[in-house]
Design an enzyme around this catalytic site. Sequence first.
Site, PDB file in Angstrom:
ATOM      1  N   GLU A 165       4.417  -3.945  -0.671  1.00  0.00           N
ATOM      2  CA  GLU A 165       4.571  -2.740   0.156  1.00  0.00           C
ATOM      3  C   GLU A 165       4.000  -2.909   1.567  1.00  0.00           C
ATOM      4  OE1 GLU A 165       2.829   0.336  -2.275  1.00  0.00           O
ATOM      5  OE2 GLU A 165       4.406   0.120  -3.800  1.00  0.00           O
TER       6      GLU A 165
ATOM      7  N   TYR B  33      10.815   2.283  -3.430  1.00  0.00           N
ATOM      8  CA  TYR B  33      10.803   2.768  -4.817  1.00  0.00           C
ATOM      9  C   TYR B  33      11.794   2.016  -5.696  1.00  0.00           C
ATOM     10  CZ  TYR B  33       7.769   6.775  -3.667  1.00  0.00           C
ATOM     11  OH  TYR B  33       6.712   7.577  -3.309  1.00  0.00           O
TER      12      TYR B  33
ATOM     13  N   ARG C 238      -6.264   4.469  -6.027  1.00  0.00           N
ATOM     14  CA  ARG C 238      -5.548   5.210  -7.075  1.00  0.00           C
ATOM     15  C   ARG C 238      -6.454   6.274  -7.691  1.00  0.00           C
ATOM     16  NH1 ARG C 238       0.062   4.731  -7.816  1.00  0.00           N
ATOM     17  NH2 ARG C 238      -0.222   5.053 -10.059  1.00  0.00           N
TER      18      ARG C 238
ATOM     19  N   LYS D 111       2.849  11.709   2.346  1.00  0.00           N
ATOM     20  CA  LYS D 111       4.255  12.056   2.115  1.00  0.00           C
ATOM     21  C   LYS D 111       4.668  13.264   2.965  1.00  0.00           C
ATOM     22  CE  LYS D 111       4.610  10.134  -2.548  1.00  0.00           C
ATOM     23  NZ  LYS D 111       4.993  10.491  -3.949  1.00  0.00           N
TER      24      LYS D 111
ATOM     25  N   ARG E 102      -4.568  14.537  -5.000  1.00  0.00           N
ATOM     26  CA  ARG E 102      -3.525  15.352  -5.621  1.00  0.00           C
ATOM     27  C   ARG E 102      -4.117  16.563  -6.333  1.00  0.00           C
ATOM     28  NH1 ARG E 102       0.014  10.218  -7.835  1.00  0.00           N
ATOM     29  NH2 ARG E 102       1.256   9.863  -5.947  1.00  0.00           N
TER      30      ARG E 102
ATOM     31  N   PHE F 277      14.744  11.053 -11.708  1.00  0.00           N
ATOM     32  CA  PHE F 277      14.287  11.736 -10.490  1.00  0.00           C
ATOM     33  C   PHE F 277      14.486  10.900  -9.223  1.00  0.00           C
ATOM     34  CE2 PHE F 277      10.641   9.656 -12.542  1.00  0.00           C
ATOM     35  CZ  PHE F 277      10.179   8.843 -11.517  1.00  0.00           C
TER      36      PHE F 277
ATOM     37  N   THR G 164      -0.122  10.944 -11.320  1.00  0.00           N
ATOM     38  CA  THR G 164       1.141  11.313 -10.661  1.00  0.00           C
ATOM     39  C   THR G 164       1.349  12.830 -10.591  1.00  0.00           C
ATOM     40  OG1 THR G 164       2.101   9.236 -11.415  1.00  0.00           O
ATOM     41  CG2 THR G 164       3.642  10.925 -10.676  1.00  0.00           C
TER      42      THR G 164
HETATM   43  P1  IDP Z   1       2.825   7.378  -8.498  1.00  0.00           P
HETATM   44  O1  IDP Z   1       3.181   7.896  -7.129  1.00  0.00           O
HETATM   45  O2  IDP Z   1       1.684   8.161  -9.093  1.00  0.00           O
HETATM   46  O3  IDP Z   1       2.589   5.892  -8.518  1.00  0.00           O
HETATM   47  P2  IDP Z   1       5.389   6.826  -9.779  1.00  0.00           P
HETATM   48  O4  IDP Z   1       5.634   6.872 -11.241  1.00  0.00           O
HETATM   49  O5  IDP Z   1       5.337   5.490  -9.113  1.00  0.00           O
HETATM   50  O6  IDP Z   1       4.062   7.679  -9.471  1.00  0.00           O
HETATM   51  O7  IDP Z   1       6.533   7.712  -9.087  1.00  0.00           O
HETATM   52  C1  IDP Z   1       6.710   7.661  -7.703  1.00  0.00           C
HETATM   53  C2  IDP Z   1       6.909   9.068  -7.196  1.00  0.00           C
HETATM   54  O8  IDP Z   1       8.084   9.635  -7.783  1.00  0.00           O
HETATM   55  C3  IDP Z   1       5.800  10.060  -7.568  1.00  0.00           C
HETATM   56  O9  IDP Z   1       4.672   9.987  -6.721  1.00  0.00           O
HETATM   57  C4  IDP Z   1       6.517  11.382  -7.407  1.00  0.00           C
HETATM   58  O10 IDP Z   1       6.651  11.753  -6.030  1.00  0.00           O
HETATM   59  C5  IDP Z   1       7.897  11.030  -7.950  1.00  0.00           C
HETATM   60  N1  IDP Z   1       7.992  11.345  -9.382  1.00  0.00           N
HETATM   61  C6  IDP Z   1       7.434  10.663 -10.410  1.00  0.00           C
HETATM   62  N2  IDP Z   1       7.712  11.239 -11.603  1.00  0.00           N
HETATM   63  C7  IDP Z   1       8.488  12.303 -11.304  1.00  0.00           C
HETATM   64  C8  IDP Z   1       9.116  13.312 -12.114  1.00  0.00           C
HETATM   65  O11 IDP Z   1       9.000  13.332 -13.341  1.00  0.00           O
HETATM   66  N3  IDP Z   1       9.825  14.272 -11.444  1.00  0.00           N
HETATM   67  C9  IDP Z   1       9.964  14.277 -10.102  1.00  0.00           C
HETATM   68  N4  IDP Z   1       9.396  13.352  -9.310  1.00  0.00           N
HETATM   69  C10 IDP Z   1       8.669  12.381  -9.894  1.00  0.00           C
HETATM   70 MG    MG Z   2       3.946   4.301  -8.181  1.00  0.00          MG
END
Ligand code: IDP
Ligand code: MG
Length: 162
Positions: free
Chosen positions: A139, A60, A98, A20, A115, A68, A104
């Site tokens: 994707e 997304y 993963r 990212k 992370r 968000f 996340t």
């Molecule tokens: P992931 O990347 O672990 O699969 P997802 O739920 O698919 O998580 O969310 C995609 C992306 O959205 C996350 O990697 C993060 O950059 C962002 N994100 C997820 N939850 C939040 C939040 O609560 N606040 C701000 N950004 C978020």
């Molecule tokens: Mg995801």
Amino acid sequence: DVPVAGLPGTNQERSFFMVKPDAVQRGLVSEIIGRFEKRGYKIVAMKMVTPSRELIEAHYDDLRSRPFFEGLCKYMSSGEAPVVAFVVEGKGIIKVGRDMIGVTDPLKSAPGTIRGDTGVSIGMNSIHGSDGVEGAASEIPLWFSQDEIANWNKTADKWIYE
Ligand code: IDP
Ligand code: MG
């Protein structure tokens, strides 16, 4: 040739990843991609992209209703830094990828995960990885055309797969 999306459940399983913009800015590209190489996985596609808002929204799409979403799209498509998109092939890569990434929220990710080793913010969490077979299958073709995938034979595989 292996299909673009790979063959889940085999040594030719594929998953989509993306360094990212925060991690590109911080000089973490080689640190992150190197972990997949070290694990023995084969990188079959890689490119630096300054993604459009449209591409990020498509990527997304399932998060459109989340609070968000707007901030996420802005940060990912700001143009202040590109992303590095890559496809990794190998046994168990969707699940293992993963696990290598962590959860996340980097604050909840175990040390040793990408992370857990690189960040503290839930939004700017260094890397994306497909969350399952369906995610990988949509994707990979969203980010890469067929001719951008290298179906190469990694001769070291005979020292990686018994
Ligand atoms: P992931 O990347 O672990 O699969 P997802 O739920 O698919 O998580 O969310 C995609 C992306 O959205 C996350 O990697 C993060 O950059 C962002 N994100 C997820 N939850 C939040 C939040 O609560 N606040 C701000 N950004 C978020
Ligand atoms: Mg995801």
